[in-house]
Write a protein that holds these residues in place. Structure first.
Motif, PDB file in Angstrom:
ATOM      1  N   ALA A 140      -4.264   0.886  -8.731  1.00  0.00           N
ATOM      2  CA  ALA A 140      -4.581   1.434 -10.048  1.00  0.00           C
ATOM      3  C   ALA A 140      -4.160   0.494 -11.170  1.00  0.00           C
ATOM      4  CB  ALA A 140      -3.906   2.790 -10.218  1.00  0.00           C
ATOM      5  N   LEU A 141      -2.963  -0.066 -11.034  1.00  0.00           N
ATOM      6  CA  LEU A 141      -2.431  -0.953 -12.049  1.00  0.00           C
ATOM      7  C   LEU A 141      -3.339  -2.175 -12.212  1.00  0.00           C
ATOM      8  CD1 LEU A 141       0.133  -0.897 -13.679  1.00  0.00           C
ATOM      9  CD2 LEU A 141       1.303  -2.051 -11.800  1.00  0.00           C
ATOM     10  N   ALA A 142      -3.781  -2.702 -11.088  1.00  0.00           N
ATOM     11  CA  ALA A 142      -4.639  -3.879 -11.113  1.00  0.00           C
ATOM     12  C   ALA A 142      -5.997  -3.538 -11.726  1.00  0.00           C
ATOM     13  CB  ALA A 142      -4.813  -4.425  -9.699  1.00  0.00           C
ATOM     14  N   ILE A 181       8.294  -8.957 -10.167  1.00  0.00           N
ATOM     15  CA  ILE A 181       7.745  -8.423  -8.922  1.00  0.00           C
ATOM     16  C   ILE A 181       7.603  -6.919  -9.090  1.00  0.00           C
ATOM     17  CG2 ILE A 181       8.131  -8.122  -6.451  1.00  0.00           C
ATOM     18  CD1 ILE A 181       9.697 -10.732  -6.516  1.00  0.00           C
ATOM     19  N   ILE A 182       6.385  -6.422  -8.897  1.00  0.00           N
ATOM     20  CA  ILE A 182       6.154  -4.980  -9.023  1.00  0.00           C
ATOM     21  C   ILE A 182       6.121  -4.388  -7.625  1.00  0.00           C
ATOM     22  CG2 ILE A 182       4.679  -3.179  -9.971  1.00  0.00           C
ATOM     23  CD1 ILE A 182       3.503  -5.190 -11.864  1.00  0.00           C
ATOM     24  N   GLY A 183       7.028  -3.463  -7.376  1.00  0.00           N
ATOM     25  CA  GLY A 183       7.088  -2.846  -6.055  1.00  0.00           C
ATOM     26  C   GLY A 183       8.284  -3.372  -5.300  1.00  0.00           C
ATOM     27  N   ASN A 184       9.180  -2.471  -4.918  1.00  0.00           N
ATOM     28  CA  ASN A 184      10.338  -2.863  -4.127  1.00  0.00           C
ATOM     29  C   ASN A 184      10.243  -2.179  -2.767  1.00  0.00           C
ATOM     30  OD1 ASN A 184      13.824  -2.300  -3.926  1.00  0.00           O
ATOM     31  ND2 ASN A 184      12.876  -4.286  -3.877  1.00  0.00           N
ATOM     32  N   GLY A 185       9.089  -2.420  -2.115  1.00  0.00           N
ATOM     33  CA  GLY A 185       8.906  -1.921  -0.757  1.00  0.00           C
ATOM     34  C   GLY A 185       9.269  -3.019   0.226  1.00  0.00           C
ATOM     35  N   LEU A 189      -1.927   6.374  14.371  1.00  0.00           N
ATOM     36  CA  LEU A 189      -0.554   5.960  14.641  1.00  0.00           C
ATOM     37  C   LEU A 189       0.463   6.725  13.784  1.00  0.00           C
ATOM     38  CD1 LEU A 189      -0.167   2.148  14.285  1.00  0.00           C
ATOM     39  CD2 LEU A 189       1.495   3.668  13.287  1.00  0.00           C
ATOM     40  N   LEU A 190       0.188   6.785  12.484  1.00  0.00           N
ATOM     41  CA  LEU A 190       1.157   7.450  11.615  1.00  0.00           C
ATOM     42  C   LEU A 190       1.151   8.957  11.819  1.00  0.00           C
ATOM     43  CD1 LEU A 190       0.768   5.500   8.279  1.00  0.00           C
ATOM     44  CD2 LEU A 190       2.407   5.191  10.135  1.00  0.00           C
ATOM     45  N   GLY A 191      -0.030   9.513  12.089  1.00  0.00           N
ATOM     46  CA  GLY A 191      -0.134  10.948  12.303  1.00  0.00           C
ATOM     47  C   GLY A 191       0.708  11.380  13.496  1.00  0.00           C
ATOM     48  N   VAL A 196      12.669  -7.195 -10.733  1.00  0.00           N
ATOM     49  CA  VAL A 196      11.931  -6.437  -9.740  1.00  0.00           C
ATOM     50  C   VAL A 196      11.864  -4.984 -10.189  1.00  0.00           C
ATOM     51  CG1 VAL A 196      11.869  -5.709  -7.327  1.00  0.00           C
ATOM     52  CG2 VAL A 196      12.790  -7.959  -7.913  1.00  0.00           C
ATOM     53  N   PHE A 197      10.678  -4.400 -10.148  1.00  0.00           N
ATOM     54  CA  PHE A 197      10.526  -3.005 -10.542  1.00  0.00           C
ATOM     55  C   PHE A 197      10.092  -2.175  -9.344  1.00  0.00           C
ATOM     56  CE2 PHE A 197      10.173  -5.500 -14.301  1.00  0.00           C
ATOM     57  CZ  PHE A 197      10.907  -4.779 -15.236  1.00  0.00           C
ATOM     58  N   GLY A 198      10.781  -1.087  -9.108  1.00  0.00           N
ATOM     59  CA  GLY A 198      10.419  -0.207  -8.004  1.00  0.00           C
ATOM     60  C   GLY A 198      10.290   1.220  -8.499  1.00  0.00           C
ATOM     61  N   GLY A 236       1.002  -7.784   0.643  1.00  0.00           N
ATOM     62  CA  GLY A 236       1.275  -6.541   1.355  1.00  0.00           C
ATOM     63  C   GLY A 236       0.051  -5.642   1.403  1.00  0.00           C
ATOM     64  N   GLU A 237       0.305  -4.364   1.497  1.00  0.00           N
ATOM     65  CA  GLU A 237      -0.788  -3.421   1.748  1.00  0.00           C
ATOM     66  C   GLU A 237      -1.694  -3.171   0.550  1.00  0.00           C
ATOM     67  OE1 GLU A 237       0.684   0.189   3.482  1.00  0.00           O
ATOM     68  OE2 GLU A 237       0.759  -0.709   5.462  1.00  0.00           O
ATOM     69  N   CYS A 238      -1.323  -3.663  -0.629  1.00  0.00           N
ATOM     70  CA  CYS A 238      -2.203  -3.477  -1.774  1.00  0.00           C
ATOM     71  C   CYS A 238      -3.258  -4.573  -1.837  1.00  0.00           C
ATOM     72  CB  CYS A 238      -1.399  -3.425  -3.073  1.00  0.00           C
ATOM     73  SG  CYS A 238      -0.507  -4.951  -3.424  1.00  0.00           S
TER      74      CYS A 238
HETATM   75  C1  LIG Z   1       5.872   6.206   9.110  1.00  0.00           C
HETATM   76  C2  LIG Z   1       5.411   4.795   9.092  1.00  0.00           C
HETATM   77  C3  LIG Z   1       5.497   4.022  10.244  1.00  0.00           C
HETATM   78  C4  LIG Z   1       5.057   2.712  10.255  1.00  0.00           C
HETATM   79  N1  LIG Z   1       5.174   1.979  11.388  1.00  0.00           N
HETATM   80  C5  LIG Z   1       4.809   0.691  11.391  1.00  0.00           C
HETATM   81  C6  LIG Z   1       4.970  -0.123  12.554  1.00  0.00           C
HETATM   82  O1  LIG Z   1       5.447   0.338  13.601  1.00  0.00           O
HETATM   83  N2  LIG Z   1       4.613  -1.431  12.500  1.00  0.00           N
HETATM   84  C7  LIG Z   1       4.092  -1.984  11.349  1.00  0.00           C
HETATM   85  O2  LIG Z   1       3.803  -3.190  11.335  1.00  0.00           O
HETATM   86  N3  LIG Z   1       3.902  -1.235  10.237  1.00  0.00           N
HETATM   87  C8  LIG Z   1       4.234   0.085  10.232  1.00  0.00           C
HETATM   88  N4  LIG Z   1       4.043   0.827   9.097  1.00  0.00           N
HETATM   89  C9  LIG Z   1       3.420   0.187   7.948  1.00  0.00           C
HETATM   90  C10 LIG Z   1       4.422  -0.582   7.090  1.00  0.00           C
HETATM   91  O3  LIG Z   1       5.468   0.258   6.713  1.00  0.00           O
HETATM   92  C11 LIG Z   1       3.718  -1.120   5.864  1.00  0.00           C
HETATM   93  O4  LIG Z   1       2.788  -2.100   6.297  1.00  0.00           O
HETATM   94  C12 LIG Z   1       4.662  -1.814   4.886  1.00  0.00           C
HETATM   95  O5  LIG Z   1       5.648  -0.936   4.444  1.00  0.00           O
HETATM   96  C13 LIG Z   1       3.870  -2.337   3.692  1.00  0.00           C
HETATM   97  O6  LIG Z   1       4.759  -2.908   2.763  1.00  0.00           O
HETATM   98  P1  LIG Z   1       4.397  -2.994   1.222  1.00  0.00           P
HETATM   99  O7  LIG Z   1       5.587  -3.618   0.585  1.00  0.00           O
HETATM  100  O8  LIG Z   1       3.086  -3.636   1.094  1.00  0.00           O
HETATM  101  O9  LIG Z   1       4.262  -1.490   0.767  1.00  0.00           O
HETATM  102  P2  LIG Z   1       5.377  -0.391   0.561  1.00  0.00           P
HETATM  103  O10 LIG Z   1       6.451  -0.542   1.578  1.00  0.00           O
HETATM  104  O11 LIG Z   1       4.660   0.887   0.492  1.00  0.00           O
HETATM  105  O12 LIG Z   1       6.017  -0.716  -0.826  1.00  0.00           O
HETATM  106  C14 LIG Z   1       5.336  -0.573  -2.067  1.00  0.00           C
HETATM  107  C15 LIG Z   1       6.336  -0.115  -3.101  1.00  0.00           C
HETATM  108  O13 LIG Z   1       5.823  -0.359  -4.381  1.00  0.00           O
HETATM  109  C16 LIG Z   1       6.144   0.741  -5.217  1.00  0.00           C
HETATM  110  N5  LIG Z   1       5.193   0.793  -6.319  1.00  0.00           N
HETATM  111  C17 LIG Z   1       3.879   1.020  -6.255  1.00  0.00           C
HETATM  112  N6  LIG Z   1       3.338   0.988  -7.502  1.00  0.00           N
HETATM  113  C18 LIG Z   1       4.322   0.717  -8.356  1.00  0.00           C
HETATM  114  C19 LIG Z   1       4.398   0.557  -9.767  1.00  0.00           C
HETATM  115  N7  LIG Z   1       3.341   0.654 -10.535  1.00  0.00           N
HETATM  116  N8  LIG Z   1       5.591   0.302 -10.331  1.00  0.00           N
HETATM  117  C20 LIG Z   1       6.712   0.194  -9.551  1.00  0.00           C
HETATM  118  N9  LIG Z   1       6.687   0.329  -8.225  1.00  0.00           N
HETATM  119  C21 LIG Z   1       5.512   0.592  -7.621  1.00  0.00           C
HETATM  120  C22 LIG Z   1       6.040   1.919  -4.288  1.00  0.00           C
HETATM  121  O14 LIG Z   1       6.769   3.017  -4.766  1.00  0.00           O
HETATM  122  C23 LIG Z   1       6.642   1.363  -3.013  1.00  0.00           C
HETATM  123  O15 LIG Z   1       8.023   1.545  -2.979  1.00  0.00           O
HETATM  124  C24 LIG Z   1       4.481   2.158   9.076  1.00  0.00           C
HETATM  125  C25 LIG Z   1       4.368   2.941   7.917  1.00  0.00           C
HETATM  126  C26 LIG Z   1       4.817   4.248   7.914  1.00  0.00           C
HETATM  127  C27 LIG Z   1       4.686   5.080   6.664  1.00  0.00           C
END
Ligand SMILES: Cc1cc2nc3c(=O)[nH]c(=O)nc-3n(C[C@H](O)[C@H](O)[C@H](O)COP(=O)(O)OP(=O)(O)OC[C@H]3O[C@@H](n4cnc5c(N)ncnc54)[C@H](O)[C@@H]3O)c2cc1C
Ligand code: HEM
Ligand code: SF4
Lengths: 875, 144
Positions: A251-253, A6-10, A159-161, A33-35, A283-285
């Motif tokens: 980018a990786l993809a 799993i790439i990404g520990n978000g 929203l984020l701003g 898992v890589f983060g 997720g968001e990618c």
């Molecule tokens: C301030 C803020 C407030 C928010 N509020 C809300 C809200 O109220 N409600 C809501 O639904 N959503 C909200 N969001 C959005 C929500 O946080 C995102 O939808 C969610 O975090 C997405 O999860 P993700 O795992 O796809 O991405 P991320 O959480 O961004 O995780 C991706 C991870 O992958 C890692 N990564 C990327 N590329 C690589 C690589 N090549 N190798 C290793 N690791 C890598 C990154 O460093 C990152 O840690 C908010 C976001 C922010 C910033």
């Protein structure tokens, strides 16, 4: 074993890991898992709280221990540089790893528009004019840049701003928002909504600059930087944070030649597979049908689905259609509090549907704006915008996601209460897609389907849909939905407890109390459908619980034995191989070294598996029936009491250390936890009761997830009620504030007794509260204002139970005739030869059934020594 | 006290030599169950049996009833049936498995939810204080 990477520990990558563990995929995959970030996955949604008291640790979503326990290797601070699809390997900053399946959860990065004068990434200029708001590290940089400065600008009024602006404000800066569009939150709000929001925000002292496109950034005169806008205006500031949208991290993809959308994003199908079927993106990618989902819930849906696909592929065939996963998009409705202002956006908020009609309500005095979008024929609610007051959000969302027919005068939905009936929806209004049973993934639609197919009682519906046949956690919700559905189809709903009593639990409770009934047989004789009937697994434990709640007589008294379920009969929880767990009470989780040693001694002597539970105590597993009295004899001699882990009763009072040691504590949470646990221990109730006490607002004891949560304030205690964890978590609600010790106790007394009186069988306080007509206000009326005049009665009844408390094990040990049942066989001393354990991680656990000979072993296995379980070492 | 009790299975089919005393009346628990152990001699292949004995208390005109049913729970694979809850469904006495709550009819061991599941049952009689169970092998078997 296959390799899964799993790439990404978000947030989404982490959820995927949790789901893989839950669905048992860890047995078949070696997971890495890589983060890229230094931190373990944390709650990005609440990132802003990093500036208001929370630290990285408290925002963390999991712990390194969880990963280790799940057998998963977590590589933090290790970025994946490329994917070598030909060889099935990934390349990281530290090495190569093979994969059979790959999940990309790389999230997104903030978009920084190309503006003249921006510092190059990593440069000294960038440290104050190219800040972003996405990671903990970003926030550290903002904090550093804000030190000793006075003004900050956020580029982007979405929203984020706005969250970022709030963050600048909380750092003590004068905050400004610069937005390119003519209004704030252009995606979610319409013009009037944006206007109302702007009013609120400017009133809070945040500068709002609309219609401004930044063309260049140059050194300023009064502040460090000067931003020049396209219209000739300018604004000076010490630091600039960009929040102008996100870009999928693809980018990786790209370098791995996976298909990428025109405007970025890794293209996925309905199973979240990329153009390489062994590589998933979530997720968001991920880009699904040309859409990126910038919220966590859709990402979680993807994570869950992919985990189930991976888990299923290891179980060989997956023949059940219900197991397949198909992402179908997600609702992007949002409900937020931005700078303390409620903002809600539901469905088609902009009225883009053909022929859509809008209703608008605007109260400039209070700063409230509501817009309702309905279909041309005014029969469907399509969307809504809410600013300044989100109280209608839930109801409006139900209308939209549920396609509930709009009221005749749709405007009533947004007009103030005085001009029309405030319209709310009950439990029957859950959308058809809502999952009722997550064990078997049964939605409300599936249940309705079963009803339509002719199943019209709960049993038949359970059998045909499997709903509520897993952990059973959804039983109450299922019953509610089934009742509501049957009623709406004109089927008369039988509220009988079971075939033996034509009463509800509440009615039986009143009968027991009013007629002073003390035994099950007496109740059956007087009120059962058939006077001499034996009862069943529904009514017997329910009545047992009512009798205990009313009279608190020892449950092992002969007249009470027949109605107790096996766990209560043997005062221990039966585990899957017929052995029992032993759970001594450890009030508030406080334990002396001597007592710890005593538990260790007992566990060693009887060869028990030991585990520290989430309830801040220690469970001992694997005791055989005949060993229970001896074990308890030793525990009681060491000063322990029963923990009632087997009963529907008070479990634990979780506690933080409070003023006794903690530098933040404002009250003695330990002492209060001990007092509460001592008072309510052994209290039997419709369902289990969990308590917690925290010594200050940092809330280390997580009291807001308990039935009764107490949080210390400078002036006393705040009381929260009706929370729970489990499959449908619910935050406890603030019930009363700044109570002194005595008022706290009397309030909890009343609350608990009222719950015991009026709740349904196996109904947690949370579900009870949700079904309570009049809601929290009604509950406050009854408990605090004593509107029913019940207060004294409730307190007296509780006092009686408290006075009659006796440790059930101590009572049983005093009566040898009660112990005669604690034998594996009435005519033989041997332990059950069917209990076979193996050793894993230096402790026993039940052998998989395949290892147990199908014929019970005979003479050679019949040694009667207590620790004679067959123990086979496995490696 | 010496009346033999009615049991659901027909005890006339059991050869009188096949009755085995498993325990005493005082060992039973009214309205609930206990487990008993029985094993055969070497000549009879050392077979062992775990038997759940359930007691329905006497009510009005009906005498106390004792049922013998397999102690092994086929669903969990654990030997726990004697610790199940007694109940009835449409007047038919049942035992409810303590682990996964399947219901089994005491008279013939039939599971009410799954036609394929059936627990073994044995005839029971009470001789004075002795609780006797009829096996399909002669009672020369050794009992502990
Ligand atoms: C301030 C803020 C407030 C928010 N509020 C809300 C809200 O109220 N409600 C809501 O639904 N959503 C909200 N969001 C959005 C929500 O946080 C995102 O939808 C969610 O975090 C997405 O999860 P993700 O795992 O796809 O991405 P991320 O959480 O961004 O995780 C991706 C991870 O992958 C890692 N990564 C990327 N590329 C690589 C690589 N090549 N190798 C290793 N690791 C890598 C990154 O460093 C990152 O840690 C908010 C976001 C922010 C910033
Ligand atoms: C038959 C099923 C279950 C049994 C026998 C069981 C048993 C237990 C026991 C013995 C404890 C320790 C409590 C203590 O120390 O007193 C516990 C704690 C807990 N259980 Fe369960 N449990 C079951 C199902 C569930 C389910 C389905 C959930 C959630 C979906 C759940 C959630 C929890 C939680 C969150 C705790 C920690 C409590 C706390 O921190 O207060 N349990 N359980
Ligand atoms: S909640 Fe308790 S442990 Fe946590 S900071 Fe407050 S007093 Fe300290």
């Amino acid at each position: 074993m296959k390799n899964l990477i799993i790439i990404g520990n978000g947030m989404v990558g982490h959820h995927c890991v949790e789901q893989l563990i839950e669905q048992g995929a860890t047995a078949h995959y070696q997971i890495h898992v890589f983060g890229e970030e230094r931190h373990i996955a944390y709650d990005r949604v609440h990132l802003s709280e990093y500036f208001t008291g929370r630290d990285a640790e408290s925002l963390a979503l999991g712990s390194a221990e969880d990963y280790i326990a799940g057998g998963i290797t977590l590589h933090l601070d290790e970025v994946v540089i490329s994917i070598d699809r030909d060889n099935g390997e990934i390349v990281t900053s530290r090495g190569r790893h093979p994969y059979d399946s790959l999940v990309m959860a790389t999230g997104s990065t903030p978009f920084v528009p190309p503006i003249e004068g921006l510092g190059a990434v990593g440069s000294a200029e960038a440290a104050s004019n190219r800040l972003v708001y996405r990671t903990l590290e970003d926030l550290d940089q903002i904090r550093a840049a804000a030190k000793g400065k006075t003004r900050g600008v956020v580029v982007g009024g979405g929203l984020l701003g706005l969250e970022a602006a709030n963050a600048l404000k909380s750092l003590g800066l004068e905050a400004h928002v610069v937005e390119f569009a003519p209004r704030l939150m252009p995606v979610q709000l319409d013009e009037d909504g944006g206007q109302t929001l702007k009013q609120h925000i400017t009133a809070l002292g945040v500068g709002v600059h609309l219609n401004r496109a930044t063309t260049s950034i140059v050194p300023g005169d009064d502040y460090k930087w000067r931003m020049n806008f396209a219209d000739g205006e300018h604004l000076e500031t010490d630091l600039i944070v960009f929040s102008a949208g996100i870009r999928p991290q693809d980018a990786l993809a790209r370098t791995a030649s996976l298909e990428i959308g025109e405007r970025g994003g890794i293209i996925i199908d309905d199973e979240c597979r990329t153009s390489d079927p062994e590589i998933f993106a979530i997720g968001e990618c991920a880009l699904w049908q040309s859409r990126i989902f910038g919220l966590v819930a859709p990402g979680y849906q993807m994570a869950r689905g992919v985990a189930s696909l991976l888990a299923a592929s290891t179980h060989g065939e997956s023949d059940e259609a219900g197991d397949s996963f198909c992402f179908q998009g997600a609702d992007m409705s949002t409900k937020l509090k931005l700078l303390g202002v409620d903002v809600g956006s539901i469905g088609d908020a902009h009225g883009q549907t053909e022929g859509a009609i809008s209703y608008r309500y605007c109260d400039e005095a209070e700063g409230v704006y509501r817009r309702l979008v309905v279909s041309k024929d005014r029969k469907q609610v399509l969307g809504a915008v809410l600013v300044g007051d989100n109280s209608r959000y839930d109801t409006l969302l139900q209308y939209v996601s549920n396609a509930i027919a709009a009221p005749k005068d749709p405007a009533a939905l947004i007009l103030p209460d005085s001009s029309g009936e405030a319209i709310t929806l009950g439990a029957d209004a859950l959308p058809a897609t809502a999952t009722l049973c997550s064990c078997h993934n049964v939605s409300k639609g599936d249940v309705c389907g079963a009803i339509d197919a002719g199943h019209n009682d709960l049993g038949a519906i359970k059998a045909s849909t499997k709903a509520s046949t897993g952990c059973g956690g959804c039983a109450a919700l299922l019953k509610k939905v089934v009742d509501a559905e049957l009623e709406s189809r004109g089927v008369e709903v039988d509220h009988s407890l079971c075939e033996h009593f034509a009463h509800t639990r509440q009615e039986l409770y009143s009968l027991v109390r009013v007629e002073s009934i003390e035994t099950f047989s007496e109740l059956m004789a007087r009120h059962g459908r058939h006077a001499g009937a034996l009862g069943c697994e529904i009514c017997k434990p329910a009545v047992g619980s009512i009798l205990a709640s009313c009279w608190n007589a020892p449950i092992t008294d002969p007249s009470h034995i027949p109605q107790q379920d096996t766990n209560d009969t043997f005062m221990a929880n039966m585990q899957k191989n017929g052995t029992y767990s032993v759970v001594p009470r450890i009030p508030g989780g406080e334990i002396t070294p001597d007592k710890l040693i005593a538990i260790g001694d007992v566990a060693k002597r009887y060869n028990l598996y030991t585990k520290i539970t989430g309830g801040q105590r220690i469970d001992l597993f694997g005791a055989q029936l005949h060993e229970l009295p001896e074990i308890w004899g030793e525990l009681i001699a060491a000063g322990f009491e029963t923990g009632h882990a087997y009963g529907k009763s008070t479990r634990t009072v979780k506690s933080c250390i409070g003023t006794t040691w903690c530098r933040y504590g404002v009250q003695d949470s330990m002492a209060m936890a001990l007092r509460l646990e001592d008072r309510y221990k052994g209290l039997r109730s419709p369902h289990k009761l969990k308590f917690a006490v925290s010594g200050c607002t940092r809330e280390c004891a997580e009291a807001q997830s308990k039935d009764v949560g107490v949080i210390a304030t400078e002036n006393g205690w705040n009381l929260y009620v009706c929370g729970n964890g489990g499959m449908r978590p619910r935050h406890a609600e603030l019930f009363a504030t700044d109570l002194d010790d005595e008022t706290l106790i009397s309030t909890i007394d009343r609350f608990l007794m009222f719950y015991i009186r009026t709740a349904d069988r196996l109904q947690r306080t949370s579900v009870w509260r949700e079904g309570l007509e009049g809601g929290l206000d009604y509950l406050k009326d009854v408990i605090i204002d004593d509107s029913l005049g019940l207060g004294d009665v409730l307190e007296t009844q509780m006092q009686l139970l408290v006075e009659r408390y006796e440790c059930e094990w101590a009572n049983a040990l005093k009566h040898p005739e009660k112990l005669k049942r604690f034998r594996s066989y009435v005519n033989d001393q041997r332990p059950d030869p069917g209990v076979v354990n193996i050793v894993e991680r230096e402790q026993i656990r039940p052998a998989p059934t395949a290892l147990i000979a199908s014929d019970a072993p005979t003479a050679e296995a019949s040694s009667t020594k207590t620790t004679s379980q067959l123990v086979t070492e496995i490696r | 006290m010496t009346t033999s009790t009615l049991t659901a299975t027909n005890d006339t089919s059991v050869d009188s030599s096949h009755w085995v005393t498993l325990c005493q009346r005082k060992d039973l628990v009214e309205g609930s169950g206990v487990a008993a152990w029985h094993e055969t001699t070497e000549a009879q292949q050392n077979r062992s049996y775990q038997i759940a004995l359930f007691t329905l208390p006497a009510t009005g005109s009906d005498a106390m009833q004792v049922f013998a049913i397999d102690h092994h729970d086929p669903v969990s694979g654990a030997n726990v049936m004697a610790r199940g809850l007694l109940g009835d469904q449409a007047g038919e006495p049942l035992v409810i498995s303590p682990l996964y709550k399947q219901r089994y009819r005491l008279k013939d061991g039939q599971c009410m939810e799954d036609a394929a599941l059936r627990l073994k049952v044995w005839p029971v009689r009470i001789e004075g204080e002795d609780i006797q169970v009829g096996f399909d092998h002669p009672a020369s078997a050794r009992t502990a």
